[in-house]
Scaffold this motif. Structure first.
Motif, PDB file in Angstrom:
ATOM      1  N   ASN A 258       0.845  -1.186   0.000  1.00 35.55           N
ATOM      2  CA  ASN A 258       0.000   0.000   0.000  1.00 35.55           C
ATOM      3  C   ASN A 258       0.881   1.236   0.000  1.00 35.55           C
ATOM      4  O   ASN A 258       2.030   1.187   0.435  1.00 35.55           O
ATOM      5  CB  ASN A 258      -0.918   0.021   1.224  1.00 35.55           C
ATOM      6  N   LEU A 259       0.354   2.351  -0.480  1.00 39.62           N
ATOM      7  CA  LEU A 259       1.014   3.646  -0.379  1.00 39.62           C
ATOM      8  C   LEU A 259      -0.056   4.699  -0.219  1.00 39.62           C
ATOM      9  O   LEU A 259      -1.043   4.701  -0.952  1.00 39.62           O
ATOM     10  CB  LEU A 259       1.857   3.955  -1.618  1.00 39.62           C
ATOM     11  N   GLY A 260       0.116   5.573   0.758  1.00 40.30           N
ATOM     12  CA  GLY A 260      -0.875   6.603   0.994  1.00 40.30           C
ATOM     13  C   GLY A 260      -0.243   7.892   1.475  1.00 40.30           C
ATOM     14  O   GLY A 260       0.966   7.970   1.719  1.00 40.30           O
ATOM     15  N   ILE A 261      -1.078   8.910   1.597  1.00 37.04           N
ATOM     16  CA  ILE A 261      -0.643  10.212   2.097  1.00 37.04           C
ATOM     17  C   ILE A 261      -0.891  10.259   3.595  1.00 37.04           C
ATOM     18  O   ILE A 261      -1.984   9.958   4.062  1.00 37.04           O
ATOM     19  CB  ILE A 261      -1.408  11.353   1.404  1.00 37.04           C
ATOM     20  N   SER A 262       0.137  10.626   4.344  1.00 39.63           N
ATOM     21  CA  SER A 262       0.011  10.727   5.792  1.00 39.63           C
ATOM     22  C   SER A 262      -0.650  12.051   6.156  1.00 39.63           C
ATOM     23  O   SER A 262      -0.077  13.121   5.916  1.00 39.63           O
ATOM     24  CB  SER A 262       1.392  10.639   6.446  1.00 39.63           C
ATOM     25  N   GLY A 263      -1.847  11.966   6.703  1.00 34.95           N
ATOM     26  CA  GLY A 263      -2.569  13.181   7.069  1.00 34.95           C
ATOM     27  C   GLY A 263      -2.781  14.075   5.872  1.00 34.95           C
ATOM     28  O   GLY A 263      -3.252  13.657   4.815  1.00 34.95           O
ATOM     29  N   SER A 264      -2.374  15.337   6.021  1.00 35.92           N
ATOM     30  CA  SER A 264      -2.517  16.311   4.937  1.00 35.92           C
ATOM     31  C   SER A 264      -1.328  16.316   3.989  1.00 35.92           C
ATOM     32  O   SER A 264      -1.304  17.074   3.027  1.00 35.92           O
ATOM     33  CB  SER A 264      -2.693  17.714   5.536  1.00 35.92           C
ATOM     34  N   GLY A 265      -0.312  15.486   4.271  1.00 35.42           N
ATOM     35  CA  GLY A 265       0.907  15.486   3.480  1.00 35.42           C
ATOM     36  C   GLY A 265       1.855  16.585   3.980  1.00 35.42           C
ATOM     37  O   GLY A 265       1.518  17.327   4.894  1.00 35.42           O
ATOM     38  N   PRO A 266       3.052  16.657   3.416  1.00 31.35           N
ATOM     39  CA  PRO A 266       3.566  15.954   2.245  1.00 31.35           C
ATOM     40  C   PRO A 266       4.177  14.574   2.547  1.00 31.35           C
ATOM     41  O   PRO A 266       4.650  13.906   1.641  1.00 31.35           O
ATOM     42  CB  PRO A 266       4.660  16.897   1.735  1.00 31.35           C
ATOM     43  N   THR A 267       4.177  14.162   3.834  1.00 35.65           N
ATOM     44  CA  THR A 267       4.689  12.831   4.165  1.00 35.65           C
ATOM     45  C   THR A 267       3.811  11.759   3.517  1.00 35.65           C
ATOM     46  O   THR A 267       2.583  11.896   3.474  1.00 35.65           O
ATOM     47  CB  THR A 267       4.726  12.615   5.680  1.00 35.65           C
ATOM     48  N   ILE A 268       4.452  10.715   3.009  1.00 38.61           N
ATOM     49  CA  ILE A 268       3.721   9.563   2.498  1.00 38.61           C
ATOM     50  C   ILE A 268       4.115   8.339   3.319  1.00 38.61           C
ATOM     51  O   ILE A 268       5.134   8.340   4.007  1.00 38.61           O
ATOM     52  CB  ILE A 268       4.000   9.312   1.002  1.00 38.61           C
ATOM     53  N   PHE A 269       3.267   7.312   3.281  1.00 35.12           N
ATOM     54  CA  PHE A 269       3.589   6.082   3.999  1.00 35.12           C
ATOM     55  C   PHE A 269       3.327   4.878   3.107  1.00 35.12           C
ATOM     56  O   PHE A 269       2.418   4.881   2.276  1.00 35.12           O
ATOM     57  CB  PHE A 269       2.779   5.958   5.300  1.00 35.12           C
ATOM     58  N   SER A 270       4.167   3.873   3.273  1.00 32.14           N
ATOM     59  CA  SER A 270       3.990   2.613   2.563  1.00 32.14           C
ATOM     60  C   SER A 270       3.966   1.488   3.579  1.00 32.14           C
ATOM     61  O   SER A 270       4.688   1.534   4.579  1.00 32.14           O
ATOM     62  CB  SER A 270       5.137   2.385   1.570  1.00 32.14           C
TER      63      SER A 270
END
Length: 317
Positions: A258-270
């Motif tokens: 999976n890959l998504g945006i953490s909260g409002s970004g710009p951090t992403i998480f996988s």
């Protein structure tokens, strides 16, 4: 003296816009959160230190920790006493990792313990949400709740009382988070979202979150991942992030599930399940997503939340 550590958090975790959040901890035991220390002093004094303290508003009177202090003593109907509050700011501002939440949770938790716990957890959560409004102009709990209480949390509001239920998490999941080194305010990130959504999008969102929570409670990992999709924010926010679609495709090829945006970004998480894959994802993101001063960390869910530091050990609040 009281010293509290409040960990970073991932708001939304993709599928649960504004109602789900996860507390995280790096597997290498590095610091990813803020500290607040309170001690008796000859007068009231507030000090900011830490790697990211220079990013804070130079007018300390506007700092959320001072606002937390004012709200706390107003709630318990006492004058602000002679104490020294030290904020150690280890979290980048506007990172999408609950930076303001870490400060809010650490400061209120420290105040509550220092003054013999006059507020219960529901009162604390409500105050934390209101302080988030001070920062982002909207009340939300998907960062403060997991940072305060730990784990993955779903936010429940009933008769003006804020409660959080813990959602079971898959302990084999590794969460690779990448902050590119840039900032993105919650207000800007929210401004790109539409005011209204089509019926089919609402139905799809409801199906995704219902299935994800069901799968989490029934230990169906593949089902949880299949429906861990963001149809509310990601389609609009991804344009604010560097080569998001390209990175998402590459991460899946590497082995991320999976890959998504953490909260409002710009951090992403996988998310992945094997440490070798996690390190490959980390290496790729460091080369292709991170700019100056950014970082990538391999994390797990932090079940403890905010903790009191006692003789260099963590103690759950």
């Amino acid at each position: 003296m009281i010293k509290i550590y409040a960990p970073a958090s991932i708001g939304n975790i993709g599928v649960g816009f504004d109602i789900l959040g996860a507390s995280i901890i790096p597997i290498d035991n590095s610091i990813l959160g803020d500290y607040v220390t309170i001690k008796n002093y000859k007068k009231f004094k507030f000090v900011c230190i830490g790697k990211f303290s220079t990013e804070l508003n130079k007018n300390l009177k506007k700092n959320v920790v001072l606002q937390a202090c004012k709200n706390f003593f107003k709630k318990i109907k006492k004058k602000i006493p002679k104490i020294k509050i030290i904020l150690e700011k280890n979290m980048p501002i506007g990172s999408g990792l609950g930076s303001s939440s870490s400060s809010i949770v650490a400061s209120l938790s420290a105040l509550n313990i220092f003054f013999k716990n006059p507020l219960n957890k529901e009162e604390m959560l409500k105050m934390m949400g209101n302080l988030e409004k001070y920062v982002s102009k909207e009340i939300h709990y998907d960062n403060v709740a997991p940072s305060y209480l730990g784990g993955i949390r779903i936010i429940i509001k009933k008769n003006r009382i804020i409660k959080c239920q813990k959602i079971p998490h898959f302990k084999n999941w590794l969460w690779v988070i990448a902050w590119p080194g840039t900032n993105l305010s919650t207000q800007v990130s929210r401004s790109v979202l539409p005011n209204y959504y089509a019926r089919k999008i609402c139905i799809k969102h409801s199906l995704n979150i219902a299935t994800f929570i069901h799968a989490s409670h029934t230990n169906q990992e593949k089902l949880a991942i299949k429906y861990m999709k963001d149809v509310i924010a990601e389609p609009y926010r991804k344009k604010l992030l560097y080569k998001f679609d390209e990175i998402k495709k590459k991460i899946k090829k590497i082995g991320g599930i999976n890959l998504g945006i953490s909260g409002s970004g710009p951090t992403i998480f996988s998310i992945c399940t094997k440490i070798k894959i996690a390190y490959k994802i980390k290496k790729y993101l460091k080369k292709n997503f991170i700019k100056k001063n950014g970082f990538v960390k391999i994390c797990k869910i932090n079940s403890k939340g905010a903790q009191q530091i006692e003789k260099n050990n963590y103690e759950t609040i």
